[in-house]
Enzyme design. Structure first.
Site, PDB file in Angstrom:
ATOM      1  N   LEU A   1      18.575  66.642  28.154  1.00 24.57           N
ATOM      2  CA  LEU A   1      18.410  65.709  29.271  1.00 24.57           C
ATOM      3  C   LEU A   1      18.571  64.316  28.683  1.00 24.57           C
ATOM      4  CD1 LEU A   1      15.230  67.136  31.080  1.00 24.57           C
ATOM      5  CD2 LEU A   1      17.602  67.341  31.828  1.00 24.57           C
ATOM      6  N   ASP A   2      19.294  63.425  29.381  1.00 26.55           N
ATOM      7  CA  ASP A   2      19.440  62.082  28.826  1.00 26.55           C
ATOM      8  C   ASP A   2      18.093  61.362  28.869  1.00 26.55           C
ATOM      9  OD1 ASP A   2      21.028  61.670  31.824  1.00 26.55           O
ATOM     10  OD2 ASP A   2      19.317  60.396  31.369  1.00 26.55           O
ATOM     11  N   ALA A   3      17.997  60.273  28.155  1.00 24.35           N
ATOM     12  CA  ALA A   3      16.704  59.603  27.951  1.00 24.35           C
ATOM     13  C   ALA A   3      16.031  59.222  29.259  1.00 24.35           C
ATOM     14  CB  ALA A   3      16.893  58.373  27.070  1.00 24.35           C
TER      15      ALA A   3
ATOM     16  N   THR B   1      16.337  60.688  32.192  1.00 24.85           N
ATOM     17  CA  THR B   1      16.079  61.819  33.085  1.00 24.85           C
ATOM     18  C   THR B   1      14.770  62.506  32.711  1.00 24.85           C
ATOM     19  OG1 THR B   1      18.435  62.157  33.438  1.00 24.85           O
ATOM     20  CG2 THR B   1      16.992  64.001  33.970  1.00 24.85           C
TER      21      THR B   1
END
Length: 237
Positions: A95-97, A99
């Site tokens: 998951l990107d930072a 999210t």
């Protein structure tokens, strides 16, 4: 080994083996055959049966600002910092930072491979708070696939829960895919939360909290990536 893993009783496991539904390293097993839990891959109906000692399976509710990596060169907090140090586990996908939401971490390499391989198409469900109110035609575009700079997305499930709250279910794993899909249809994401991974969901975990998966959940997860088996959704916690 099957009975110890909680698949069924010893008698029922013998019946599974006799019916040819059990494989060891891809070969049909026979009753009485021995397996090495350290090296052998055991499957029932194509679903992995985790038997190697020391396997760990964690579900984390990742907060915003935490990065999905084992170590960050910029000194930022990582998902590894939020779970037990031993045994060492690794995130399944990313998951990107910015999210939030559910993330699996494990040291089960074979299951990780299946969960992240595109051919198995594991569903991931997200709640996206977006700018503006998407129209019906916009939701239809999300369902049918959106043209991105790396090609069109596969059809998704999309529904409007509130004026600016969209539920999206995808089975691809492209970088920042949900954010790019929403931006492509004119509704940039304000906040993004992942709420389900295959059959795994939990509405009780607070941001930053984790828990170990139950044996039933691990088996459901393995079954969801068995060849030809569709992902099913259990009752929400």
């Amino acid at each position: 080994m099957l009975a110890a893993a909680g698949v069924a009783s010893r008698r029922a496991c013998e019946e599974l083996i006799g019916a040819g539904r059990v494989r060891v390293n891809g070969d049909v097993a026979e009753v009485g055959a021995r397996v090495d839990p350290e090296t052998d891959v055991l499957e029932v109906d194509g679903a992995l049966v985790p038997v190697r000692p020391g396997l760990a399976y964690y579900l984390l509710n990742k907060p915003a600002g935490v990065v999905t990596t084992a170590k960050d060169t910029h000194g930022r907090r990582t998902v590894i910092d939020l779970v037990p140090a031993e045994p060492r586990v690794f995130p399944v996908g990313r998951l990107d930072a910015d999210t939030e939401g559910l993330l699996l971490l494990t040291n089960d390499g074979e299951l990780t491979h299946r969960l992240t391989h595109p051919s198995f198409g594991v569903e991931k469900e997200y709640l996206a708070e977006v700018e503006g109110r998407p129209a019906r035609g916009t939701l239809r575009r999300l369902r049918e696939g959106v043209e991105l700079d790396d090609g069109p997305t596969a059809p998704a499930k999309a529904s409007l829960l509130a004026d600016n709250l969209v539920r999206l279910v995808i089975h691809e794993g492209r970088n920042r895919q949900v954010r790019r899909m929403c931006e492509a249809v004119g509704h940039p994401v304000v906040r993004l939360v992942r709420t389900r991974i295959g059959p795994i969901t939990d509405t009780t975990l607070a941001p930053g909290e984790w828990r170990a998966l139950s044996g039933e959940e691990v088996r459901a997860l393995a079954a969801s990536v068995a060849p030809g088996v569709a992902t099913s959704r259990p009752p929400r916690r």
